[in-house]
Scaffold this active site. Structure first.
Site, PDB file in Angstrom:
ATOM      1  N   ASP A 203      -6.563  28.039 -14.706  1.00 10.17           N
ATOM      2  CA  ASP A 203      -6.903  29.458 -14.877  1.00 10.17           C
ATOM      3  C   ASP A 203      -6.559  30.004 -16.265  1.00 10.17           C
ATOM      4  O   ASP A 203      -6.476  31.214 -16.444  1.00 10.17           O
ATOM      5  CB  ASP A 203      -6.210  30.302 -13.790  1.00 10.17           C
ATOM      6  CG  ASP A 203      -4.686  30.191 -13.847  1.00 10.17           C
ATOM      7  OD1 ASP A 203      -4.177  29.357 -14.610  1.00 10.17           O
ATOM      8  OD2 ASP A 203      -4.018  30.935 -13.110  1.00 10.17           O
TER       9      ASP A 203
ATOM     10  N   GLY B 280      -4.187  27.614  -6.252  1.00  6.19           N
ATOM     11  CA  GLY B 280      -5.070  28.136  -7.301  1.00  6.19           C
ATOM     12  C   GLY B 280      -4.735  29.547  -7.730  1.00  6.19           C
ATOM     13  O   GLY B 280      -5.446  30.128  -8.554  1.00  6.19           O
ATOM     14  N   ARG B 281      -3.705  30.136  -7.095  1.00  6.06           N
ATOM     15  CA  ARG B 281      -3.327  31.530  -7.371  1.00  6.06           C
ATOM     16  C   ARG B 281      -4.541  32.444  -7.222  1.00  6.06           C
ATOM     17  O   ARG B 281      -5.187  32.398  -6.196  1.00  6.06           O
ATOM     18  CB  ARG B 281      -2.685  31.654  -8.754  1.00  6.06           C
ATOM     19  CG  ARG B 281      -1.374  30.909  -8.856  1.00  6.06           C
ATOM     20  CD  ARG B 281      -0.545  31.424  -9.974  1.00  6.06           C
ATOM     21  NE  ARG B 281      -1.282  31.407 -11.229  1.00  6.06           N
ATOM     22  CZ  ARG B 281      -0.811  31.884 -12.361  1.00  6.06           C
ATOM     23  NH1 ARG B 281       0.387  32.413 -12.400  1.00  6.06           N
ATOM     24  NH2 ARG B 281      -1.520  31.827 -13.465  1.00  6.06           N
TER      25      ARG B 281
ATOM     26  N   GLY C 233       5.279  25.911 -12.946  1.00 13.13           N
ATOM     27  CA  GLY C 233       5.139  24.865 -11.928  1.00 13.13           C
ATOM     28  C   GLY C 233       4.763  23.546 -12.576  1.00 13.13           C
ATOM     29  O   GLY C 233       4.044  23.528 -13.571  1.00 13.13           O
TER      30      GLY C 233
ATOM     31  N   GLN D 220      -0.651  18.956  -3.872  1.00 14.17           N
ATOM     32  CA  GLN D 220      -1.636  19.077  -4.949  1.00 14.17           C
ATOM     33  C   GLN D 220      -1.006  18.952  -6.337  1.00 14.17           C
ATOM     34  O   GLN D 220      -1.680  18.692  -7.319  1.00 14.17           O
ATOM     35  CB  GLN D 220      -2.360  20.430  -4.867  1.00 14.17           C
ATOM     36  CG  GLN D 220      -3.265  20.518  -3.669  1.00 14.17           C
ATOM     37  CD  GLN D 220      -3.561  21.961  -3.272  1.00 14.17           C
ATOM     38  OE1 GLN D 220      -4.581  22.485  -3.650  1.00 14.17           O
ATOM     39  NE2 GLN D 220      -2.679  22.584  -2.517  1.00 14.17           N
TER      40      GLN D 220
ATOM     41  N   LYS E 189      11.065  30.409 -12.892  1.00 16.33           N
ATOM     42  CA  LYS E 189      11.849  31.648 -12.789  1.00 16.33           C
ATOM     43  C   LYS E 189      12.556  32.002 -14.098  1.00 16.33           C
ATOM     44  O   LYS E 189      12.998  33.120 -14.268  1.00 16.33           O
ATOM     45  CB  LYS E 189      12.900  31.491 -11.692  1.00 16.33           C
ATOM     46  CG  LYS E 189      12.302  31.414 -10.311  1.00 16.33           C
ATOM     47  CD  LYS E 189      13.375  31.587  -9.260  1.00 16.33           C
ATOM     48  CE  LYS E 189      13.207  30.639  -8.102  1.00 16.33           C
ATOM     49  NZ  LYS E 189      13.801  29.325  -8.313  1.00 16.33           N
ATOM     50  N   GLY E 190      12.676  31.031 -15.023  1.00 16.45           N
ATOM     51  CA  GLY E 190      13.491  31.276 -16.216  1.00 16.45           C
ATOM     52  C   GLY E 190      12.748  31.977 -17.337  1.00 16.45           C
ATOM     53  O   GLY E 190      12.473  31.381 -18.361  1.00 16.45           O
TER      54      GLY E 190
ATOM     55  N   GLY F 146       1.888  27.041 -18.398  1.00 19.54           N
ATOM     56  CA  GLY F 146       0.734  27.831 -17.970  1.00 19.54           C
ATOM     57  C   GLY F 146       0.802  29.217 -18.579  1.00 19.54           C
ATOM     58  O   GLY F 146       1.499  29.428 -19.573  1.00 19.54           O
ATOM     59  N   ASP F 147       0.116  30.192 -17.966  1.00 17.43           N
ATOM     60  CA  ASP F 147       0.024  31.498 -18.623  1.00 17.43           C
ATOM     61  C   ASP F 147       1.389  32.164 -18.798  1.00 17.43           C
ATOM     62  O   ASP F 147       1.670  32.768 -19.828  1.00 17.43           O
ATOM     63  CB  ASP F 147      -0.965  32.419 -17.913  1.00 17.43           C
ATOM     64  CG  ASP F 147      -0.535  32.765 -16.500  1.00 17.43           C
ATOM     65  OD1 ASP F 147       0.391  32.097 -15.978  1.00 17.43           O
ATOM     66  OD2 ASP F 147      -1.107  33.703 -15.922  1.00 17.43           O
ATOM     67  N   GLY F 148       2.286  32.021 -17.800  1.00 14.54           N
ATOM     68  CA  GLY F 148       3.620  32.624 -17.907  1.00 14.54           C
ATOM     69  C   GLY F 148       4.388  32.034 -19.081  1.00 14.54           C
ATOM     70  O   GLY F 148       4.860  32.752 -19.971  1.00 14.54           O
ATOM     71  N   SER F 149       4.463  30.701 -19.122  1.00 16.14           N
ATOM     72  CA  SER F 149       5.239  30.028 -20.177  1.00 16.14           C
ATOM     73  C   SER F 149       4.617  30.244 -21.549  1.00 16.14           C
ATOM     74  O   SER F 149       5.326  30.399 -22.544  1.00 16.14           O
ATOM     75  CB  SER F 149       5.308  28.528 -19.915  1.00 16.14           C
ATOM     76  OG  SER F 149       5.673  28.298 -18.592  1.00 16.14           O
TER      77      SER F 149
ATOM     78  N   ARG G 158      12.994  38.371 -19.291  1.00 20.04           N
ATOM     79  CA  ARG G 158      13.490  39.058 -18.085  1.00 20.04           C
ATOM     80  C   ARG G 158      14.576  38.192 -17.454  1.00 20.04           C
ATOM     81  O   ARG G 158      14.422  37.623 -16.395  1.00 20.04           O
ATOM     82  CB  ARG G 158      12.332  39.237 -17.094  1.00 20.04           C
ATOM     83  CG  ARG G 158      12.087  40.670 -16.709  1.00 20.04           C
ATOM     84  CD  ARG G 158      10.945  40.779 -15.729  1.00 20.04           C
ATOM     85  NE  ARG G 158      11.374  40.839 -14.331  1.00 20.04           N
ATOM     86  CZ  ARG G 158      11.955  41.885 -13.776  1.00 20.04           C
ATOM     87  NH1 ARG G 158      12.188  42.957 -14.479  1.00 20.04           N
ATOM     88  NH2 ARG G 158      12.325  41.868 -12.501  1.00 20.04           N
TER      89      ARG G 158
ATOM     90  N   THR H 283      -1.692  23.517 -16.114  1.00 23.01           N
ATOM     91  CA  THR H 283      -1.634  24.096 -14.772  1.00 23.01           C
ATOM     92  C   THR H 283      -2.693  23.446 -13.907  1.00 23.01           C
ATOM     93  O   THR H 283      -3.822  23.221 -14.368  1.00 23.01           O
ATOM     94  CB  THR H 283      -1.838  25.628 -14.719  1.00 23.01           C
ATOM     95  OG1 THR H 283      -2.060  26.015 -13.357  1.00 23.01           O
ATOM     96  CG2 THR H 283      -3.005  26.133 -15.532  1.00 23.01           C
ATOM     97  N   ILE H 284      -2.321  23.163 -12.672  1.00 24.11           N
ATOM     98  CA  ILE H 284      -3.328  22.610 -11.762  1.00 24.11           C
ATOM     99  C   ILE H 284      -4.391  23.667 -11.465  1.00 24.11           C
ATOM    100  O   ILE H 284      -5.487  23.340 -11.058  1.00 24.11           O
ATOM    101  CB  ILE H 284      -2.713  22.099 -10.434  1.00 24.11           C
ATOM    102  CG1 ILE H 284      -2.032  23.227  -9.660  1.00 24.11           C
ATOM    103  CG2 ILE H 284      -1.787  20.930 -10.667  1.00 24.11           C
ATOM    104  CD1 ILE H 284      -1.807  22.895  -8.185  1.00 24.11           C
ATOM    105  N   ASP H 285      -4.052  24.956 -11.673  1.00 25.61           N
ATOM    106  CA  ASP H 285      -4.971  26.037 -11.299  1.00 25.61           C
ATOM    107  C   ASP H 285      -6.184  26.155 -12.230  1.00 25.61           C
ATOM    108  O   ASP H 285      -7.181  26.776 -11.865  1.00 25.61           O
ATOM    109  CB  ASP H 285      -4.238  27.389 -11.304  1.00 25.61           C
ATOM    110  CG  ASP H 285      -3.019  27.394 -10.401  1.00 25.61           C
ATOM    111  OD1 ASP H 285      -3.036  26.657  -9.396  1.00 25.61           O
ATOM    112  OD2 ASP H 285      -2.056  28.124 -10.695  1.00 25.61           O
TER     113      ASP H 285
END
Ligand code: F6P
Length: 361
Positions: free
Chosen positions: A145, A186-187, A14, A287, A77-78, A118-121, A82, A141-143
């Site tokens: 986290d 904030g997930r 994001g 946000q 999504k990329g 963020g954590d995924g990337s 996967r 990440t805005i989160d």
């Protein structure tokens, strides 16, 4: 250490305010080292698309520090590990394309990659590093986290936007003697809600780290209507949930499962239990929108320049991180090992309690 001549940069997951500032910082620092910089569009998708990799020089990044979004585009999504492959009959299977990504960077003679995400990337970056790609991560990440860094850029801007919104809700809540319930992003963590809720003087703040009890929330609201101003502001994190229950997901049109629906749930329940008039709103992607505030601009510029310096120093497989007031390098694997949740002994939690804010416990 091999000589660096050409690097690539991409933005994944994001968007967050400050991405463009990081890109500009990387390009300007890289030019000082005499490197060529290439931008991969839409996370890693651009590697396999026509015109999906663009040359970035100082002209391409002029005047973008203050802009929101990302000039490189992004997707959550990329994931190359996967990668969705659609068959003729419409069915989708997934294949691991991480080796192809590494090979594609090599084919393009890219010596190192700076991955902003963020954590995924950054998890993907870690997998690519394990396959031999020379990569440095920048935490976004805005989160807020991500483990191993005190702050991610984009967080304080999101908190500012949310605080502003909570502030505006006060007057309309007071005018109608209503309970206003606002859902923040904030997930699975409550950083944005806690920080914006305290700064915005909410009466109730519900975060995933503290499963809530509706009785306690209603007691707080009733006390306000009895003793104090006859209105209340409730902040609920999208990942919050009641004691004994689970986080709420909404099914979207695209068939994706996304956190959401807490404002409605909490608002309806407060109305049923107290009879008070309630209204709810979801602040949503506002946000993430707009340009970064001064703090995030500076943090993004510090992270971007530091990432380029790590490439120059050959410190691959690392992520730039803020440790108290210093930017330093931490192993990528530490950064993605776990989610950073709000510690219950944090002084911001204590601040909320000392101010009489109900945290739902
Ligand atoms: O991780 C950032 C974030 O904005 C989360 O707070 C939120 O749950 C999610 O992304 C929303 O993602 P999307 O842009 O796919 O709706």
């Amino acid at each position: 250490m091999s000589e660096i001549r050409r690097i690539a940069v991409n933005t994944g997951g994001g968007d967050a305010p400050g991405l463009n500032a990081v890109i500009r910082a990387i390009v300007l620092t890289a030019e000082q080292y005499g490197w060529e910089v290439h931008g991969v569009l839409n996370s890693y998708d651009g590697l396999f698309a026509e015109d999906g990799v663009v040359r970035l020089d100082r002209r391409a990044v002029a005047g973008i520090t203050h802009l929101g979004g990302t000039i490189l585009g992004t997707t959550n999504k990329g994931n190359p590990s996967r990668w969705p492959v659609r068959a003729e009959d419409g069915s989708v299977t997934y294949e691991d394309r991480t080796q192809q990504v590494v090979d594609e960077f090599a084919r393009r003679e890219i010596d190192a990659v700076i991955a902003i995400g963020g954590d995924g990337s950054l998890g993907i970056a870690q997998q690519l590093a394990e396959k031999g790609l020379q990569v440095v991560g920048v935490p976004k990440t805005i989160d807020n986290d991500l483990a191993a860094t005190n702050l991610t850029f984009g967080f304080t801007t999101a908190v500012e936007t949310a605080t502003d919104a909570i502030g505006k809700l006060h007057s309309t809540a007071e005018a109608h003697e209503r309970v206003m319930v606002v859902e923040l992003m904030g997930r699975t963590t409550g950083w944005i809600s806690l920080y914006a809720g305290v700064a915005g003087t909410a009466d109730v703040i519900l975060i995933p780290e503290i499963p809530y009890d509706m009785e306690s929330i209603c007691r707080k609201i009733e006390a306000r209507y009895t003793n104090g101003p006859k209105f209340a502001i409730v902040v609920v994190a999208e990942g919050a949930y009641a004691k004994g229950s689970e986080p709420l997901f909404k099914q979207t049109a695209g068939g994706q499962k996304r956190l959401g629906g807490m404002a409605r749930l909490v608002s309806d329940e407060i109305h049923e239990r107290t009879g008070r008039e309630t209204r709810e709103l979801v602040l949503g992607h506002l946000q993430r929108g707009g340009g970064p505030n001064a703090y995030d601009r500076l943090l993004a510029l510090r992270f971007g320049t530091a990432a380029a310096r790590l490439v120059a120093a050959g410190q691959f497989g690392t992520m730039v991180a803020l440790d108290l007031s210093q930017v330093l390098a931490v192993p990528l694997e530490d950064a993605v090992a776990k989610t950073k949740v709000v510690p219950l002994d944090s002084d911001v939690v204590e601040t909320a309690q000392s101010l009489g804010i109900c945290l739902g416990d």
